[in-house]
Every structure is written in structure tokens, then in C-alpha cells.
Write a protein that holds these residues in place. Structure first.
Motif, short mmCIF file in Angstrom:
data_model
loop_
_atom_site.label_atom_id
_atom_site.label_comp_id
_atom_site.label_asym_id
_atom_site.label_seq_id
_atom_site.Cartn_x
_atom_site.Cartn_y
_atom_site.Cartn_z
N SER A 205 0.81 -1.22 0.00
CA SER A 205 0.00 0.00 0.00
C SER A 205 0.85 1.27 0.00
CB SER A 205 -0.95 0.01 1.19
OG SER A 205 -0.24 -0.05 2.41
N TRP A 206 1.91 1.31 0.80
CA TRP A 206 2.73 2.52 0.85
C TRP A 206 3.46 2.73 -0.47
CZ3 TRP A 206 7.98 2.54 0.22
CH2 TRP A 206 8.65 1.31 0.36
N GLU A 207 3.85 1.64 -1.14
CA GLU A 207 4.49 1.75 -2.44
C GLU A 207 3.50 2.24 -3.50
OE1 GLU A 207 7.76 -1.82 -2.15
OE2 GLU A 207 5.64 -2.36 -2.37
N GLN A 208 2.25 1.82 -3.36
CA GLN A 208 1.20 2.29 -4.26
C GLN A 208 1.04 3.80 -4.10
OE1 GLN A 208 -0.06 0.41 -6.50
NE2 GLN A 208 -2.06 1.15 -7.08
N GLY A 209 1.07 4.26 -2.87
CA GLY A 209 0.97 5.70 -2.61
C GLY A 209 2.15 6.48 -3.17
N ALA B 97 -2.63 5.12 4.08
CA ALA B 97 -2.82 6.57 3.99
C ALA B 97 -1.91 7.18 2.93
CB ALA B 97 -2.57 7.22 5.34
N ALA B 98 -0.83 6.50 2.57
CA ALA B 98 0.05 6.99 1.52
C ALA B 98 -0.70 7.11 0.19
CB ALA B 98 1.26 6.08 1.35
N CYS B 99 -1.77 6.36 0.03
CA CYS B 99 -2.57 6.40 -1.19
C CYS B 99 -3.58 7.56 -1.18
CB CYS B 99 -3.34 5.09 -1.36
SG CYS B 99 -2.29 3.64 -1.54
N GLY B 100 -3.71 8.24 -0.07
CA GLY B 100 -4.73 9.26 0.07
C GLY B 100 -4.66 10.37 -0.96
N GLU B 101 -3.46 10.87 -1.24
CA GLU B 101 -3.36 11.99 -2.18
C GLU B 101 -3.80 11.60 -3.58
OE1 GLU B 101 -0.32 15.34 -4.00
OE2 GLU B 101 0.41 14.01 -2.44
N TYR C 83 -6.96 13.03 -5.64
CA TYR C 83 -6.83 13.54 -7.01
C TYR C 83 -7.90 12.90 -7.91
CZ TYR C 83 -5.11 14.31 -11.72
OH TYR C 83 -5.03 14.65 -13.05
N ALA C 84 -8.02 11.58 -7.81
CA ALA C 84 -9.01 10.88 -8.63
C ALA C 84 -10.43 11.35 -8.29
CB ALA C 84 -8.88 9.37 -8.45
N ALA D 271 -13.55 6.78 3.90
CA ALA D 271 -13.33 5.60 4.76
C ALA D 271 -11.91 5.56 5.28
CB ALA D 271 -13.65 4.33 3.98
N GLN D 272 -10.93 5.92 4.45
CA GLN D 272 -9.53 5.97 4.90
C GLN D 272 -9.36 7.02 6.00
OE1 GLN D 272 -6.21 4.32 3.91
NE2 GLN D 272 -6.13 5.25 5.93
N LEU D 273 -9.95 8.19 5.81
CA LEU D 273 -9.86 9.24 6.82
C LEU D 273 -10.55 8.83 8.12
CD1 LEU D 273 -10.40 12.40 4.60
CD2 LEU D 273 -8.29 11.69 5.76
#
Length: 131
Positions: free
Chosen positions: A21-25, A70-74, A78-79, A94-96
Motif C-alpha cells: 500500500s505505501w508503495e502504491q501511494g 494513507a500513503a494512497c490518500g493523495e 486527485y481521482a 473511509a480511509q480518513l
């Protein structure tokens, strides 16, 4: 993609592999920094598709990271603001909610990095005392 051969080869390799997940972010951040919004939306889509029921984005096979998604949040934000698909907004909410109200934390409010962190800390302390 970018017109730079080296950057394009690195991106091709990066986009061809499975990511935590963090790499995805981090990938999403890089794509946004490079101005590759269409690819960033695809990365956001993958993070939302693999969202854990508790709200953590980009969960890969039940990873133990409490805050990594949470790294994916930005990129999901954007999307949500550019694509118009309501599931991006719902996923970000949901993440927040996970981060603000449900993620494991210390008594002072500090978020634990890993799920079950407090139990692991107690187990280590017990082993230290026994040794």
C-alpha cells in the motif's frame, strides 16, 4: 509517457509489479509529480479496489500496516476531484475515518504503525524480563 527514455523505462518497470500500500501511494505521488494524471487515476483505482473493509487503502493480503494505506490518500483525492466516480470520494472518506477514529493508537493519540503494536510491545517486555 514522459518523453525521457530513462524515466519511461523506470515507470514501465514500476507499473509492472505488485506493490504494498505505501508503495502504491509513492507511485501515485510520482505520477502526479510527473503530470501523468491518467495513470495516477489508474493507481488510485487499484488502491480503492484493494481497500480493506476497515478503510485502509491498497491493502495487499491483509498487511499489518495500520497507517501505510494513507500513503494512497493523495492520489485517491486527485481521482475523486478529477474523475467524478463517487467511489473515490467514499474510499477517501473511509480511509480518513480509519485514521481519525478507528486506527490503533496510544493513550496520547499517537497512531501505531502496525496493527496489534501494543500487544507486541507487551510481549517483547515480557520476554526481556524473563531473559
Amino acid at each position: 509517457m514522459t518523453g525521457d527514455d530513462t524515466t519511461d523505462r523506470v515507470l514501465a518497470a514500476l507499473l509492472a509489479m505488485q506493490r504494498q500500500s505505501w508503495e502504491q501511494g509513492v507511485t501515485g505521488h510520482a505520477l502526479l509529480d510527473l503530470g501523468l494524471g491518467e495513470l495516477a487515476v489508474l493507481v488510485a483505482d487499484a488502491a480503492v479496489t484493494r481497500q480493506h473493509p476497515d478503510g485502509r487503502l491498497g491493502d495487499v493480503s491483509g498487511e499489518a500496516g495500520a497507517v501505510n494505506g494513507a500513503a494512497c490518500g493523495e492520489v485517491v483525492r486527485y481521482a475523486a476531484t478529477t474523475d467524478g466516480d463517487a467511489r473515490f470520494t467514499a474510499a477517501l472518506d473511509a480511509q480518513l475515518d480509519w485514521l481519525l477514529t478507528r486506527a490503533p493508537r496510544a493513550a496520547d493519540g499517537t497512531l501505531f504503525h502496525l496493527l496489534g503494536h501494543a500487544a507486541l510491545a507487551r510481549a517483547r517486555a515480557a520476554v526481556s524480563r524473563a531473559g
